[in-house]
Design an enzyme around this catalytic site. Sequence first.
Site, short mmCIF file in Angstrom:
data_model
loop_
_atom_site.label_atom_id
_atom_site.label_comp_id
_atom_site.label_asym_id
_atom_site.label_seq_id
_atom_site.Cartn_x
_atom_site.Cartn_y
_atom_site.Cartn_z
N GLY A 4 4.59 6.18 -3.72
CA GLY A 4 5.95 5.65 -3.67
C GLY A 4 6.27 5.20 -2.26
O GLY A 4 5.51 5.45 -1.31
N HIS A 44 0.83 -1.21 0.00
CA HIS A 44 0.00 0.00 0.00
C HIS A 44 0.86 1.25 0.00
O HIS A 44 0.55 2.23 -0.68
CB HIS A 44 -0.93 0.00 1.21
CG HIS A 44 -2.25 -0.64 0.95
ND1 HIS A 44 -3.40 0.08 0.75
CD2 HIS A 44 -2.60 -1.93 0.83
CE1 HIS A 44 -4.41 -0.74 0.52
NE2 HIS A 44 -3.95 -1.97 0.57
N ASP A 45 1.91 1.23 0.78
CA ASP A 45 2.77 2.41 0.85
C ASP A 45 3.39 2.70 -0.51
O ASP A 45 3.31 3.82 -1.01
CB ASP A 45 3.87 2.20 1.89
CG ASP A 45 4.71 3.44 2.09
OD1 ASP A 45 4.11 4.53 2.23
OD2 ASP A 45 5.95 3.34 2.09
#
Length: 328
Positions: free
Chosen positions: A78, A72-73
């Site tokens: 990015g 998800h990050d």
Amino acid sequence: MATATSACNAMLLMAFVVAAALSTPSRAQSPLQYNFYANSCPQAEATVRNVTEGIIAKDRTMGAAFMRLFFHDCFVRGCDASILLDPTANNTQVEKKAIALRGYDAVNKIKAAVESDCPGVVSCADILAFAARDSAVVSGGFASFAMPSGRRDGTVSNFIEVLQNIPSPIFKLQELIKNFAAKGLSIDDLVTLSAAHSFGQAHCSFVNGRLYPTVDPTMNATYADTLKTVCPPPGSNGGDPVINNNRVTDPNVLSNQYYSNLVTGQVLFVSDQQLMNSSYTAAKVANNSADAATWMGQFAAALVKMGRIQVLTGTAGQVRKYCNVVKS
């Protein structure tokens, strides 16, 4: 790794229009380095590994949670730890408000341990990358592999960017390919990384569209029947129970079992089953199902590649003291 819910569908068109108007800060393109903290904090990776191992030993579901946080990050802004930021008075709609994820307290625990060794040195973005790598080792039996580092932490987190960037569980194959390509990832990376759905959990709402009112014909009928014993029909006041991504074997092991499940129609999401919809991806599925060792090498390489998406390096961004708040 598809995670958008049907409840968000009504917001998607507006989200794309608004997101197109948002400006994204330029990102440093300096390469990451292996053993980046060799001089500044030589015990950094060992500390992350030891705490991560302890957390997973106490709760085996946490391996998948760490992996999902890293995905998800990296896919939103990015790999900059923006997924970890809490809402503030000036920004109530941060990324973590868009989808329910687990592991935030666990990451804070790892960060606290690293800070006690080397205050202000190791970024939360690198901690997420190390914890994902270590989760593959602990939960998947991988040999430890090098994860480059030197990421810096971002200062922006935006709910709408989650809707714009995270692939939906109802995406068709070409949508998935386009989504991954936008992040610099190939079709091979898509097939390889999708095996993260061999462990972890999801809510019934992600799969109910394949069960009701009629069962998706691409889903194994016996498998669908077992899912229906847990997942009530929408609107039946049965709630939204949590189910294991892998209901065939151990749900807490990262493995190539995902591909065997896929071949037999025993996967949760439309986006998973789509990998059988082209001769190229179906062949990759078959190869990965038959050769665990080769898949493990490919998964490690793809995870490292994913960890390079739009990184902040050098003097860009910051190194947060606490992962959930921007350093003022």
